[in-house]
Scaffold this motif. Structure first.
Motif, PDB file in Angstrom:
ATOM      1  N   ALA A  27      -2.674   4.815  -2.629  1.00 45.93           N
ATOM      2  CA  ALA A  27      -3.697   5.623  -1.080  1.00 45.93           C
ATOM      3  C   ALA A  27      -2.609   6.775  -2.104  1.00 45.93           C
ATOM      4  O   ALA A  27      -2.597   7.675  -0.491  1.00 45.93           O
ATOM      5  N   GLY A  75      -5.175   4.171   3.507  1.00 46.08           N
ATOM      6  CA  GLY A  75      -3.952   3.436   3.700  1.00 46.08           C
ATOM      7  C   GLY A  75      -3.887   2.338   4.337  1.00 46.08           C
ATOM      8  O   GLY A  75      -3.968   1.110   4.541  1.00 46.08           O
ATOM      9  N   ALA A 102     -11.546   1.806   1.121  1.00 47.90           N
ATOM     10  CA  ALA A 102     -10.672   1.255   1.701  1.00 47.90           C
ATOM     11  C   ALA A 102     -10.921  -0.704   1.771  1.00 47.90           C
ATOM     12  O   ALA A 102     -10.529  -1.363   2.119  1.00 47.90           O
ATOM     13  N   LEU A 109       2.672  -1.225   4.236  1.00 44.64           N
ATOM     14  CA  LEU A 109       2.670   0.318   4.279  1.00 44.64           C
ATOM     15  C   LEU A 109       3.633   1.484   4.523  1.00 44.64           C
ATOM     16  O   LEU A 109       4.468   1.153   5.183  1.00 44.64           O
ATOM     17  N   ILE A 154       0.886  -1.035   0.163  1.00 46.81           N
ATOM     18  CA  ILE A 154       0.167   0.084   0.084  1.00 46.81           C
ATOM     19  C   ILE A 154       0.988   0.858  -0.261  1.00 46.81           C
ATOM     20  O   ILE A 154       1.751   1.292   0.583  1.00 46.81           O
TER      21      ILE A 154
END
Length: 386
Positions: free
Chosen positions: A105, A14, A293, A32, A7
Protein backbone atom coordinates in the motif's frame (compact mmCIF):
# COMPACT_ATOMS: atom_id res chain seq x y z
CA UNK A 1 -5.05 -17.91 6.40
CA UNK A 2 -3.78 -17.51 9.96
CA UNK A 3 -0.19 -16.40 9.41
CA UNK A 4 1.62 -13.08 9.58
CA UNK A 5 0.33 -10.30 7.35
CA UNK A 6 2.68 -7.39 6.78
CA UNK A 7 1.34 -4.18 5.22
CA UNK A 8 3.76 -1.66 3.74
CA UNK A 9 2.14 1.75 3.81
CA UNK A 10 0.03 3.27 6.59
CA UNK A 11 -2.25 5.50 4.57
CA UNK A 12 -6.00 4.99 4.50
CA UNK A 13 -5.74 1.89 2.32
CA UNK A 14 -3.05 0.22 4.42
CA UNK A 15 -4.81 0.96 7.68
CA UNK A 16 -8.14 -0.23 6.26
CA UNK A 17 -6.53 -3.52 5.25
CA UNK A 18 -5.34 -4.04 8.83
CA UNK A 19 -8.75 -3.13 10.27
CA UNK A 20 -10.65 -5.31 7.80
CA UNK A 21 -8.44 -8.29 8.53
CA UNK A 22 -9.39 -8.05 12.19
CA UNK A 23 -13.06 -7.41 11.41
CA UNK A 24 -13.09 -10.54 9.23
CA UNK A 25 -11.63 -12.70 11.97
CA UNK A 26 -7.93 -12.90 11.13
CA UNK A 27 -6.17 -13.91 14.35
CA UNK A 28 -2.55 -13.93 13.22
CA UNK A 29 -0.14 -11.01 13.60
CA UNK A 30 -0.86 -7.89 11.55
CA UNK A 31 2.14 -5.59 11.15
CA UNK A 32 1.58 -2.14 9.63
CA UNK A 33 4.68 -0.25 8.47
CA UNK A 34 4.51 3.51 7.95
CA UNK A 35 7.40 5.65 6.73
CA UNK A 36 6.11 8.82 8.44
CA UNK A 37 6.10 9.52 12.18
CA UNK A 38 2.86 9.72 14.14
CA UNK A 39 -0.47 7.99 13.71
CA UNK A 40 -2.01 7.19 10.30
CA UNK A 41 -3.87 10.26 9.04
CA UNK A 42 -6.21 11.48 6.32
CA UNK A 43 -4.62 13.21 3.34
CA UNK A 44 -7.67 14.78 1.59
CA UNK A 45 -8.20 17.51 4.24
CA UNK A 46 -4.59 18.69 3.94
CA UNK A 47 -5.39 20.89 0.94
CA UNK A 48 -8.71 22.08 2.35
CA UNK A 49 -9.97 22.04 5.97
CA UNK A 50 -6.51 21.73 7.55
CA UNK A 51 -5.36 24.90 5.81
CA UNK A 52 -8.10 26.79 7.66
CA UNK A 53 -8.14 25.20 11.12
CA UNK A 54 -4.74 23.50 11.53
CA UNK A 55 -6.42 20.79 13.59
CA UNK A 56 -4.03 17.85 13.38
CA UNK A 57 -6.00 15.75 15.86
CA UNK A 58 -8.93 15.75 13.44
CA UNK A 59 -6.72 14.19 10.77
CA UNK A 60 -5.96 11.00 12.75
CA UNK A 61 -7.76 8.00 11.29
CA UNK A 62 -7.75 6.03 14.53
CA UNK A 63 -6.32 6.68 18.04
CA UNK A 64 -3.42 4.65 19.36
CA UNK A 65 -5.79 2.88 21.76
CA UNK A 66 -7.81 1.53 18.81
CA UNK A 67 -4.72 0.05 17.18
CA UNK A 68 -3.72 -1.55 20.46
CA UNK A 69 -7.22 -2.95 21.04
CA UNK A 70 -7.26 -4.50 17.56
CA UNK A 71 -3.75 -5.87 18.07
CA UNK A 72 -2.44 -4.06 15.03
CA UNK A 73 1.33 -3.80 15.38
CA UNK A 74 1.82 -0.31 13.98
CA UNK A 75 5.42 0.75 13.37
CA UNK A 76 5.72 4.41 12.36
CA UNK A 77 8.86 5.88 10.79
CA UNK A 78 9.78 2.41 9.56
CA UNK A 79 10.51 2.47 5.85
CA UNK A 80 10.73 -0.78 3.90
CA UNK A 81 14.00 -0.97 1.97
CA UNK A 82 13.57 -4.23 0.08
CA UNK A 83 11.41 -7.34 -0.29
CA UNK A 84 13.10 -10.74 -0.12
CA UNK A 85 10.49 -12.85 -1.89
CA UNK A 86 12.44 -16.11 -1.56
CA UNK A 87 12.65 -15.76 2.22
CA UNK A 88 9.29 -13.96 2.47
CA UNK A 89 10.80 -11.11 4.41
CA UNK A 90 10.64 -7.32 4.34
CA UNK A 91 13.95 -5.58 4.90
CA UNK A 92 13.91 -2.42 7.04
CA UNK A 93 16.62 -0.39 8.77
CA UNK A 94 15.50 -2.03 12.03
CA UNK A 95 15.89 -5.56 10.65
CA UNK A 96 13.97 -8.16 8.69
CA UNK A 97 10.27 -8.89 9.15
CA UNK A 98 8.91 -12.26 8.04
CA UNK A 99 5.50 -12.49 6.37
CA UNK A 100 3.08 -15.12 5.16
CA UNK A 101 1.28 -12.54 3.07
CA UNK A 102 2.48 -9.07 2.10
CA UNK A 103 0.21 -6.16 1.12
CA UNK A 104 1.78 -3.28 -0.76
CA UNK A 105 0.00 0.00 0.00
CA UNK A 106 2.94 2.21 -0.90
CA UNK A 107 0.85 4.97 -2.49
CA UNK A 108 2.33 7.65 -4.71
CA UNK A 109 4.57 10.68 -4.53
CA UNK A 110 4.59 14.03 -6.29
CA UNK A 111 5.71 13.97 -9.90
CA UNK A 112 8.71 16.24 -10.24
CA UNK A 113 9.18 17.35 -13.85
CA UNK A 114 12.77 18.08 -14.92
CA UNK A 115 12.45 21.86 -14.81
CA UNK A 116 15.25 24.28 -13.95
CA UNK A 117 14.75 25.41 -10.36
CA UNK A 118 12.24 22.67 -9.50
CA UNK A 119 13.95 22.32 -6.12
CA UNK A 120 12.55 25.76 -5.20
CA UNK A 121 8.95 24.51 -5.22
CA UNK A 122 6.91 23.38 -2.23
CA UNK A 123 4.81 20.19 -2.16
CA UNK A 124 1.42 19.36 -0.69
CA UNK A 125 1.45 15.61 -0.19
CA UNK A 126 2.23 14.96 3.47
CA UNK A 127 1.31 16.52 6.79
CA UNK A 128 4.82 17.97 6.99
CA UNK A 129 4.24 19.68 3.63
CA UNK A 130 0.87 21.02 4.78
CA UNK A 131 2.38 22.48 7.94
CA UNK A 132 4.85 24.49 5.86
CA UNK A 133 2.16 25.85 3.55
CA UNK A 134 -0.22 26.68 6.38
CA UNK A 135 2.45 28.76 8.11
CA UNK A 136 3.00 30.68 4.88
CA UNK A 137 -0.73 31.37 4.56
CA UNK A 138 -0.63 33.33 7.82
CA UNK A 139 0.49 36.57 6.11
CA UNK A 140 -0.35 38.05 2.68
CA UNK A 141 1.62 36.31 -0.04
CA UNK A 142 1.71 35.71 -3.78
CA UNK A 143 1.31 32.05 -4.66
CA UNK A 144 2.00 30.38 -7.97
CA UNK A 145 0.64 26.88 -8.59
CA UNK A 146 1.98 24.41 -11.14
CA UNK A 147 -0.82 22.09 -12.22
CA UNK A 148 -4.57 22.33 -12.72
CA UNK A 149 -5.62 19.09 -11.07
CA UNK A 150 -7.51 18.51 -7.83
CA UNK A 151 -4.75 19.47 -5.38
CA UNK A 152 -3.65 22.62 -7.19
CA UNK A 153 -7.22 23.85 -7.56
CA UNK A 154 -8.21 23.00 -3.98
CA UNK A 155 -5.24 24.93 -2.64
CA UNK A 156 -5.88 27.84 -5.01
CA UNK A 157 -9.47 28.13 -3.74
CA UNK A 158 -8.29 28.14 -0.12
CA UNK A 159 -5.58 30.71 -0.77
CA UNK A 160 -7.99 33.02 -2.57
CA UNK A 161 -10.54 32.75 0.24
CA UNK A 162 -7.80 33.81 2.65
CA UNK A 163 -7.03 36.83 0.48
CA UNK A 164 -3.81 35.76 -1.23
CA UNK A 165 -2.87 36.37 -4.85
CA UNK A 166 -2.85 33.16 -6.90
CA UNK A 167 -1.62 32.41 -10.42
CA UNK A 168 -2.16 28.84 -11.60
CA UNK A 169 -0.36 27.47 -14.66
CA UNK A 170 -1.63 24.35 -16.41
CA UNK A 171 0.31 22.83 -19.30
CA UNK A 172 -2.84 21.48 -20.95
CA UNK A 173 -5.67 23.45 -22.54
CA UNK A 174 -8.14 22.80 -19.71
CA UNK A 175 -8.38 22.05 -15.98
CA UNK A 176 -8.60 18.51 -14.54
CA UNK A 177 -8.39 17.07 -18.06
CA UNK A 178 -7.54 13.55 -16.84
CA UNK A 179 -10.57 13.45 -14.56
CA UNK A 180 -13.50 15.33 -16.09
CA UNK A 181 -15.22 16.32 -19.33
CA UNK A 182 -14.50 19.57 -21.21
CA UNK A 183 -17.86 20.94 -20.00
CA UNK A 184 -16.97 20.38 -16.35
CA UNK A 185 -13.49 21.81 -16.91
CA UNK A 186 -15.08 24.99 -18.24
CA UNK A 187 -17.48 25.27 -15.30
CA UNK A 188 -14.56 25.11 -12.87
CA UNK A 189 -12.42 27.51 -14.89
CA UNK A 190 -15.24 30.05 -14.77
CA UNK A 191 -15.65 29.54 -11.02
CA UNK A 192 -11.94 29.93 -10.23
CA UNK A 193 -11.66 33.03 -12.37
CA UNK A 194 -14.65 34.47 -10.52
CA UNK A 195 -12.76 33.82 -7.28
CA UNK A 196 -9.90 35.91 -8.62
CA UNK A 197 -7.44 33.16 -9.54
CA UNK A 198 -5.33 34.03 -12.60
CA UNK A 199 -5.46 30.88 -14.77
CA UNK A 200 -2.79 30.37 -17.41
CA UNK A 201 -3.89 27.44 -19.57
CA UNK A 202 -1.89 25.73 -22.32
CA UNK A 203 1.22 27.55 -21.11
CA UNK A 204 3.63 25.10 -19.41
CA UNK A 205 6.13 26.22 -16.82
CA UNK A 206 9.62 26.51 -18.30
CA UNK A 207 11.53 27.30 -15.10
CA UNK A 208 11.14 28.12 -11.43
CA UNK A 209 13.21 31.04 -10.19
CA UNK A 210 13.87 32.80 -6.92
CA UNK A 211 11.23 35.35 -7.90
CA UNK A 212 8.50 32.94 -9.08
CA UNK A 213 8.26 31.10 -12.39
CA UNK A 214 8.69 31.59 -16.12
CA UNK A 215 6.18 30.14 -18.56
CA UNK A 216 6.93 28.70 -21.98
CA UNK A 217 5.28 31.74 -23.57
CA UNK A 218 7.93 33.89 -21.92
CA UNK A 219 5.51 35.30 -19.34
CA UNK A 220 7.05 35.91 -15.93
CA UNK A 221 4.93 35.14 -12.85
CA UNK A 222 6.18 36.79 -9.68
CA UNK A 223 5.47 34.75 -6.55
CA UNK A 224 6.68 34.28 -3.00
CA UNK A 225 5.97 30.53 -3.14
CA UNK A 226 5.50 28.06 -5.98
CA UNK A 227 3.37 25.00 -5.21
CA UNK A 228 4.10 21.92 -7.30
CA UNK A 229 0.87 20.02 -8.01
CA UNK A 230 1.62 18.50 -11.40
CA UNK A 231 0.41 14.99 -10.64
CA UNK A 232 1.86 11.97 -8.88
CA UNK A 233 3.98 8.93 -9.63
CA UNK A 234 3.13 5.53 -8.06
CA UNK A 235 5.68 4.13 -5.63
CA UNK A 236 6.54 0.89 -7.43
CA UNK A 237 10.28 0.65 -6.82
CA UNK A 238 10.06 -1.90 -3.98
CA UNK A 239 7.96 -4.19 -6.15
CA UNK A 240 10.10 -3.74 -9.24
CA UNK A 241 13.33 -4.39 -7.33
CA UNK A 242 11.72 -7.60 -6.09
CA UNK A 243 11.04 -8.68 -9.67
CA UNK A 244 7.33 -7.86 -9.82
CA UNK A 245 5.89 -6.33 -12.99
CA UNK A 246 4.97 -2.66 -12.92
CA UNK A 247 3.98 -0.08 -15.51
CA UNK A 248 2.10 2.94 -14.18
CA UNK A 249 1.46 0.88 -11.06
CA UNK A 250 2.20 -2.59 -9.69
CA UNK A 251 0.37 -5.07 -11.88
CA UNK A 252 -2.26 -7.13 -10.11
CA UNK A 253 -5.05 -9.40 -11.30
CA UNK A 254 -8.79 -9.15 -10.66
CA UNK A 255 -8.21 -10.32 -7.10
CA UNK A 256 -5.57 -7.58 -6.56
CA UNK A 257 -2.83 -10.23 -6.32
CA UNK A 258 0.55 -9.76 -7.99
CA UNK A 259 2.33 -12.50 -9.96
CA UNK A 260 3.59 -13.65 -6.55
CA UNK A 261 0.54 -15.18 -4.79
CA UNK A 262 1.99 -14.14 -1.42
CA UNK A 263 1.86 -10.43 -2.36
CA UNK A 264 -1.11 -8.14 -3.02
CA UNK A 265 -1.20 -4.44 -3.89
CA UNK A 266 -3.82 -1.74 -3.40
CA UNK A 267 -4.62 1.90 -3.89
CA UNK A 268 -2.58 4.49 -5.76
CA UNK A 269 0.30 2.07 -6.40
CA UNK A 270 -1.79 -0.74 -7.97
CA UNK A 271 -2.70 -1.18 -11.65
CA UNK A 272 -5.63 -3.58 -11.96
CA UNK A 273 -8.05 -4.74 -14.70
CA UNK A 274 -11.21 -2.64 -14.71
CA UNK A 275 -14.19 -5.01 -14.53
CA UNK A 276 -16.26 -2.91 -16.95
CA UNK A 277 -13.84 -1.92 -19.69
CA UNK A 278 -11.24 -4.65 -19.30
CA UNK A 279 -8.51 -2.01 -19.39
CA UNK A 280 -5.74 -1.92 -16.83
CA UNK A 281 -6.24 1.18 -14.69
CA UNK A 282 -4.69 2.88 -11.69
CA UNK A 283 -6.93 5.02 -9.49
CA UNK A 284 -5.81 7.89 -7.28
CA UNK A 285 -8.72 7.75 -4.88
CA UNK A 286 -9.11 7.20 -1.16
CA UNK A 287 -12.29 5.26 -1.80
CA UNK A 288 -10.58 2.93 -4.27
CA UNK A 289 -7.80 2.29 -1.76
CA UNK A 290 -10.23 1.41 1.03
CA UNK A 291 -12.38 -0.73 -1.30
CA UNK A 292 -9.24 -2.56 -2.45
CA UNK A 293 -8.24 -3.10 1.18
CA UNK A 294 -11.60 -4.61 2.09
CA UNK A 295 -11.48 -6.92 -0.92
CA UNK A 296 -7.98 -8.19 -0.13
CA UNK A 297 -8.86 -8.74 3.53
CA UNK A 298 -12.01 -10.64 2.58
CA UNK A 299 -10.04 -12.82 0.17
CA UNK A 300 -7.34 -13.60 2.74
CA UNK A 301 -9.90 -14.54 5.39
CA UNK A 302 -12.67 -16.10 3.34
CA UNK A 303 -11.34 -17.89 0.32
CA UNK A 304 -12.79 -17.55 -3.18
CA UNK A 305 -14.38 -14.22 -4.16
CA UNK A 306 -15.62 -12.70 -7.41
CA UNK A 307 -13.07 -10.37 -8.99
CA UNK A 308 -12.85 -6.81 -7.71
CA UNK A 309 -15.61 -4.82 -9.41
CA UNK A 310 -16.53 -1.86 -7.19
CA UNK A 311 -17.76 1.25 -9.02
CA UNK A 312 -15.02 3.89 -8.67
CA UNK A 313 -15.93 7.29 -7.33
CA UNK A 314 -14.03 10.48 -6.67
CA UNK A 315 -14.58 13.91 -5.17
CA UNK A 316 -12.94 17.30 -4.84
CA UNK A 317 -14.00 20.27 -2.69
CA UNK A 318 -13.15 23.60 -4.30
CA UNK A 319 -14.55 26.74 -2.64
CA UNK A 320 -18.25 25.95 -2.06
CA UNK A 321 -18.42 23.46 -4.93
CA UNK A 322 -18.22 19.72 -4.37
CA UNK A 323 -17.28 17.84 -7.52
CA UNK A 324 -18.36 14.19 -7.41
CA UNK A 325 -17.63 11.61 -10.09
CA UNK A 326 -19.30 8.20 -10.17
CA UNK A 327 -17.70 5.70 -12.53
CA UNK A 328 -14.61 5.93 -14.70
CA UNK A 329 -14.65 7.54 -18.15
CA UNK A 330 -11.97 7.25 -20.79
CA UNK A 331 -10.74 10.44 -22.54
CA UNK A 332 -12.53 9.51 -25.75
CA UNK A 333 -15.91 8.94 -24.08
CA UNK A 334 -18.70 11.21 -25.28
CA UNK A 335 -19.95 13.91 -22.89
CA UNK A 336 -23.56 15.04 -22.61
CA UNK A 337 -24.75 17.83 -20.28
CA UNK A 338 -28.45 17.18 -19.56
CA UNK A 339 -28.67 19.80 -16.79
CA UNK A 340 -26.51 22.56 -15.30
CA UNK A 341 -23.55 21.10 -13.39
CA UNK A 342 -24.36 17.53 -14.49
CA UNK A 343 -22.41 15.66 -17.18
CA UNK A 344 -22.96 12.11 -18.41
CA UNK A 345 -20.14 10.23 -20.13
CA UNK A 346 -20.85 7.44 -22.64
CA UNK A 347 -18.60 4.94 -24.41
CA UNK A 348 -18.83 4.00 -28.08
CA UNK A 349 -21.71 1.63 -27.33
CA UNK A 350 -23.73 4.38 -25.61
CA UNK A 351 -23.18 2.82 -22.20
CA UNK A 352 -22.85 5.17 -19.25
CA UNK A 353 -19.26 5.22 -17.99
CA UNK A 354 -19.34 8.16 -15.54
CA UNK A 355 -21.55 10.85 -14.05
CA UNK A 356 -20.00 14.17 -13.03
CA UNK A 357 -21.90 16.50 -10.71
CA UNK A 358 -21.38 19.71 -8.77
CA UNK A 359 -23.28 19.85 -5.47
CA UNK A 360 -25.52 17.03 -6.69
CA UNK A 361 -25.27 14.28 -4.06
CA UNK A 362 -28.64 12.73 -4.93
CA UNK A 363 -27.76 12.20 -8.60
CA UNK A 364 -24.29 11.00 -7.62
CA UNK A 365 -25.64 8.31 -5.29
CA UNK A 366 -28.27 7.21 -7.81
CA UNK A 367 -25.57 6.89 -10.46
CA UNK A 368 -23.33 4.77 -8.25
CA UNK A 369 -26.22 2.46 -7.39
CA UNK A 370 -27.35 2.14 -11.01
CA UNK A 371 -23.86 1.40 -12.37
CA UNK A 372 -23.23 -1.15 -9.63
CA UNK A 373 -26.35 -3.04 -10.73
CA UNK A 374 -25.18 -3.42 -14.33
CA UNK A 375 -24.75 -1.56 -17.64
CA UNK A 376 -26.74 1.68 -17.95
CA UNK A 377 -27.82 2.90 -21.40
CA UNK A 378 -28.56 6.49 -22.44
CA UNK A 379 -32.29 6.24 -21.75
CA UNK A 380 -31.72 4.81 -18.27
CA UNK A 381 -29.13 7.51 -17.56
CA UNK A 382 -31.72 10.24 -18.07
CA UNK A 383 -33.83 8.64 -15.34
CA UNK A 384 -31.10 9.60 -12.87
CA UNK A 385 -32.27 13.21 -13.09
CA UNK A 386 -35.80 12.46 -11.91
Amino acid sequence: MSGVVVIIGAGQGGLQAAISLRQNGHEGPVILLGDEPGLPYQRPPLSKAYMFDGNEEALALRPESFLAAKQIDYRPATAARAIDRAARQVVTDAGRIAYDHLILATGARNLRPPLPGIERTVDLRTLADARVLRRRLAAPRRFAVIGGGFIGLEFAAVARKLGHEVVLAEAGPRLMARAVSPQMSQDFADMHRALGTDLRLADPVAAVTGEGMVLTSGAVVEADDVLLAAGVRPNTELAEDAGLEAANGIWVDGQLTTADPAISALGDCAAFPDARSGRRVRLESVQAATDHARHIAARLTGGNLPGYAAVPWFWSDQADWKLQIAGLAMPEDRAEQPAPHVVFRFDGHDRLTAVETINGPRIHMKARKAMAAGPVDAAQARDLLS
